[in-house]
Design a protein around this motif. Structure first.
Motif, PDB file in Angstrom:
ATOM      1  N   LEU A 186      80.752 -34.616 -32.696  1.00  0.00           N
ATOM      2  CA  LEU A 186      80.955 -34.952 -33.585  1.00  0.00           C
ATOM      3  C   LEU A 186      82.450 -36.565 -33.770  1.00  0.00           C
ATOM      4  O   LEU A 186      81.758 -37.463 -34.668  1.00  0.00           O
ATOM      5  CB  LEU A 186      81.714 -33.735 -34.667  1.00  0.00           C
ATOM      6  CG  LEU A 186      81.288 -34.016 -36.603  1.00  0.00           C
ATOM      7  CD1 LEU A 186      81.312 -32.753 -37.445  1.00  0.00           C
ATOM      8  CD2 LEU A 186      83.204 -34.967 -37.319  1.00  0.00           C
ATOM      9  N   ILE A 195      79.992 -39.520 -33.169  1.00  0.00           N
ATOM     10  CA  ILE A 195      79.116 -40.072 -33.434  1.00  0.00           C
ATOM     11  C   ILE A 195      78.501 -40.379 -33.983  1.00  0.00           C
ATOM     12  O   ILE A 195      79.318 -41.443 -34.898  1.00  0.00           O
ATOM     13  CB  ILE A 195      78.296 -38.821 -33.712  1.00  0.00           C
ATOM     14  CG1 ILE A 195      76.723 -39.394 -34.422  1.00  0.00           C
ATOM     15  CG2 ILE A 195      78.923 -38.658 -35.653  1.00  0.00           C
ATOM     16  CD1 ILE A 195      75.940 -38.188 -33.015  1.00  0.00           C
ATOM     17  N   LEU A 213      77.749 -43.596 -37.141  1.00  0.00           N
ATOM     18  CA  LEU A 213      77.203 -43.157 -38.347  1.00  0.00           C
ATOM     19  C   LEU A 213      76.056 -43.527 -38.719  1.00  0.00           C
ATOM     20  O   LEU A 213      74.942 -43.046 -39.100  1.00  0.00           O
ATOM     21  CB  LEU A 213      78.127 -43.451 -39.766  1.00  0.00           C
ATOM     22  CG  LEU A 213      79.635 -42.975 -40.263  1.00  0.00           C
ATOM     23  CD1 LEU A 213      79.534 -43.702 -40.995  1.00  0.00           C
ATOM     24  CD2 LEU A 213      79.027 -41.710 -39.744  1.00  0.00           C
ATOM     25  N   GLU A 248      73.628 -43.425 -36.281  1.00  0.00           N
ATOM     26  CA  GLU A 248      72.539 -42.512 -35.096  1.00  0.00           C
ATOM     27  C   GLU A 248      72.976 -41.336 -36.483  1.00  0.00           C
ATOM     28  O   GLU A 248      71.266 -40.441 -36.888  1.00  0.00           O
ATOM     29  CB  GLU A 248      73.364 -42.084 -33.908  1.00  0.00           C
ATOM     30  CG  GLU A 248      73.644 -43.134 -33.099  1.00  0.00           C
ATOM     31  CD  GLU A 248      74.667 -42.377 -31.781  1.00  0.00           C
ATOM     32  OE1 GLU A 248      74.294 -42.484 -30.498  1.00  0.00           O
ATOM     33  OE2 GLU A 248      75.240 -41.510 -32.225  1.00  0.00           O
ATOM     34  N   LEU A 249      73.276 -40.914 -36.944  1.00  0.00           N
ATOM     35  CA  LEU A 249      73.413 -40.401 -38.673  1.00  0.00           C
ATOM     36  C   LEU A 249      72.669 -40.659 -39.351  1.00  0.00           C
ATOM     37  O   LEU A 249      72.302 -39.241 -40.076  1.00  0.00           O
ATOM     38  CB  LEU A 249      75.121 -39.749 -39.182  1.00  0.00           C
ATOM     39  CG  LEU A 249      74.820 -38.759 -39.889  1.00  0.00           C
ATOM     40  CD1 LEU A 249      74.380 -37.852 -39.296  1.00  0.00           C
ATOM     41  CD2 LEU A 249      76.286 -38.449 -40.406  1.00  0.00           C
ATOM     42  N   ASP A 250      72.563 -41.346 -39.730  1.00  0.00           N
ATOM     43  CA  ASP A 250      71.521 -42.129 -40.761  1.00  0.00           C
ATOM     44  C   ASP A 250      70.153 -42.115 -40.026  1.00  0.00           C
ATOM     45  O   ASP A 250      69.008 -41.352 -41.013  1.00  0.00           O
ATOM     46  CB  ASP A 250      72.223 -43.173 -41.133  1.00  0.00           C
ATOM     47  CG  ASP A 250      73.651 -43.426 -41.831  1.00  0.00           C
ATOM     48  OD1 ASP A 250      73.833 -42.574 -42.511  1.00  0.00           O
ATOM     49  OD2 ASP A 250      73.748 -44.395 -42.275  1.00  0.00           O
ATOM     50  N   HIS A 307      68.837 -38.493 -40.050  1.00  0.00           N
ATOM     51  CA  HIS A 307      69.308 -37.973 -41.508  1.00  0.00           C
ATOM     52  C   HIS A 307      67.444 -38.736 -42.322  1.00  0.00           C
ATOM     53  O   HIS A 307      66.908 -37.326 -42.872  1.00  0.00           O
ATOM     54  CB  HIS A 307      70.319 -38.965 -42.412  1.00  0.00           C
ATOM     55  CG  HIS A 307      70.477 -37.898 -44.290  1.00  0.00           C
ATOM     56  ND1 HIS A 307      68.904 -38.824 -44.648  1.00  0.00           N
ATOM     57  CD2 HIS A 307      70.872 -37.097 -44.821  1.00  0.00           C
ATOM     58  CE1 HIS A 307      69.115 -37.877 -46.541  1.00  0.00           C
ATOM     59  NE2 HIS A 307      70.323 -37.815 -46.427  1.00  0.00           N
ATOM     60  N   ALA A 357      75.506 -32.979 -36.050  1.00  0.00           N
ATOM     61  CA  ALA A 357      74.437 -33.617 -36.563  1.00  0.00           C
ATOM     62  C   ALA A 357      72.706 -33.181 -36.682  1.00  0.00           C
ATOM     63  O   ALA A 357      73.044 -33.109 -38.126  1.00  0.00           O
ATOM     64  CB  ALA A 357      74.615 -35.262 -36.345  1.00  0.00           C
ATOM     65  N   TYR A 358      72.434 -32.887 -35.779  1.00  0.00           N
ATOM     66  CA  TYR A 358      71.586 -32.836 -35.837  1.00  0.00           C
ATOM     67  C   TYR A 358      70.770 -31.379 -36.735  1.00  0.00           C
ATOM     68  O   TYR A 358      70.412 -30.850 -37.196  1.00  0.00           O
ATOM     69  CB  TYR A 358      70.409 -32.764 -34.457  1.00  0.00           C
ATOM     70  CG  TYR A 358      69.167 -31.788 -34.001  1.00  0.00           C
ATOM     71  CD1 TYR A 358      67.947 -32.610 -34.540  1.00  0.00           C
ATOM     72  CD2 TYR A 358      69.049 -31.125 -33.578  1.00  0.00           C
ATOM     73  CE1 TYR A 358      66.791 -32.484 -34.689  1.00  0.00           C
ATOM     74  CE2 TYR A 358      67.746 -30.007 -33.513  1.00  0.00           C
ATOM     75  CZ  TYR A 358      66.727 -31.262 -33.603  1.00  0.00           C
ATOM     76  OH  TYR A 358      65.684 -30.218 -33.495  1.00  0.00           O
ATOM     77  N   SER A 416      71.097 -32.064 -40.391  1.00  0.00           N
ATOM     78  CA  SER A 416      69.653 -32.068 -40.794  1.00  0.00           C
ATOM     79  C   SER A 416      68.528 -31.086 -41.142  1.00  0.00           C
ATOM     80  O   SER A 416      67.827 -31.089 -41.735  1.00  0.00           O
ATOM     81  CB  SER A 416      69.289 -33.407 -39.553  1.00  0.00           C
ATOM     82  OG  SER A 416      68.815 -33.145 -38.437  1.00  0.00           O
TER      83      SER A 416
END
Length: 241
Positions: A96, A99, A101, A103-105, A108, A149-150, A153
């Motif tokens: 975390l 990561i 952001l 990649e997070l988006d 998402h 993150a995964y 989601s």
């Protein structure tokens, strides 16, 4: 009347196995893919070569107009939609603290927004007696490092599914989520060394990785005869805690 299934992410991995299994069950299958058409066309050829009905169509699940066009094409070609399987997904593994952001988006957009858009269209179109099957992950329970993150989601998918099941009261349409454990797909195997794969394969009492066909068998039931299972998350992981 033959049942008609839309499978997002249906050209590779678990989605491919689901598409082939639903075709084996006698359903006409529309395979939605995000990028390369060649793998999707190969699945269509395999299904039609065995006497089934199939169609491939490119659709970005995060684009509401593309998803609407996907459902429009399905209805025009096959006359309606009975089953929707949300198998499209992306995964980036990183602690975390590290990561990116972007990649997070990206996760998402596909895993949450994509599921939401496809489910919204499915809720408007799926015929009586139909089924919506979303995809979560057993990582929401296993809480493994680098998966924050995964898993976040996919936890959203587990929240959406039972609520949609209740919103479709009176429609005779089931909504469930399937949560695979470690499964031998390119998505899972990418970037993992042999020791990590061996360790994860021993984490369940069956002492092996799942196969895409293991997951497809459960989806087949939810998409057909399992009419009394509704609003649930089914953990398909060989008994991993």
């Amino acid at each position: 009347m033959n049942r008609v299934a839309v499978v997002t992410g249906g050209s590779r991995g678990i989605g491919r196995a689901v598409a082939l299994r639903l075709a084996q069950d006698g359903q006409a299958v529309v395979i939605a893919y995000g990028h390369s058409s060649a793998p999707a066309d190969a699945v269509v050829s395999e299904i039609t070569g065995k006497g089934g009905q199939a169609l491939a169509m490119r659709a970005d699940v995060g684009d509401e107009q593309a998803v609407k066009a996907l459902f429009d094409a399905t209805e025009q070609h096959f006359g309606g939609v009975d089953v929707v399987v949300n198998a499209a997904g992306v995964m980036t593994l990183r602690p975390l603290a590290d990561i990116d952001l972007d990649e997070l988006d990206r996760m998402h957009r596909t895993n949450i927004r994509g599921t939401f858009i496809v489910d919204r269209e499915a809720a408007r179109r799926v015929r009586r007696g139909g089924a919506i099957v979303n995809f979560s992950t057993s990582i929401t329970r296993l809480s493994l490092p680098t998966y924050a993150a995964y898993a976040a989601s996919k936890a959203a998918v587990e929240a959406i599914s039972p609520i949609l099941a209740k919103e479709l009261r009176g429609r005779d349409v089931t909504v469930n989520a399937v949560a695979p454990g470690p499964t031998a797909t390119d998505l899972f195997l990418d970037g993992k060394d042999d020791a990590t794969i061996e360790r994860m394969s021993k984490a369940n009492p069956m002492e092996r990785l799942g196969t895409p066909e293991d997951i497809a068998e459960v989806v087949s039931s939810l998409a057909g005869p399992a009419r009394w299972v509704n609003g649930q998350t089914i953990y398909v992981n060989g008994g991993a805690a």
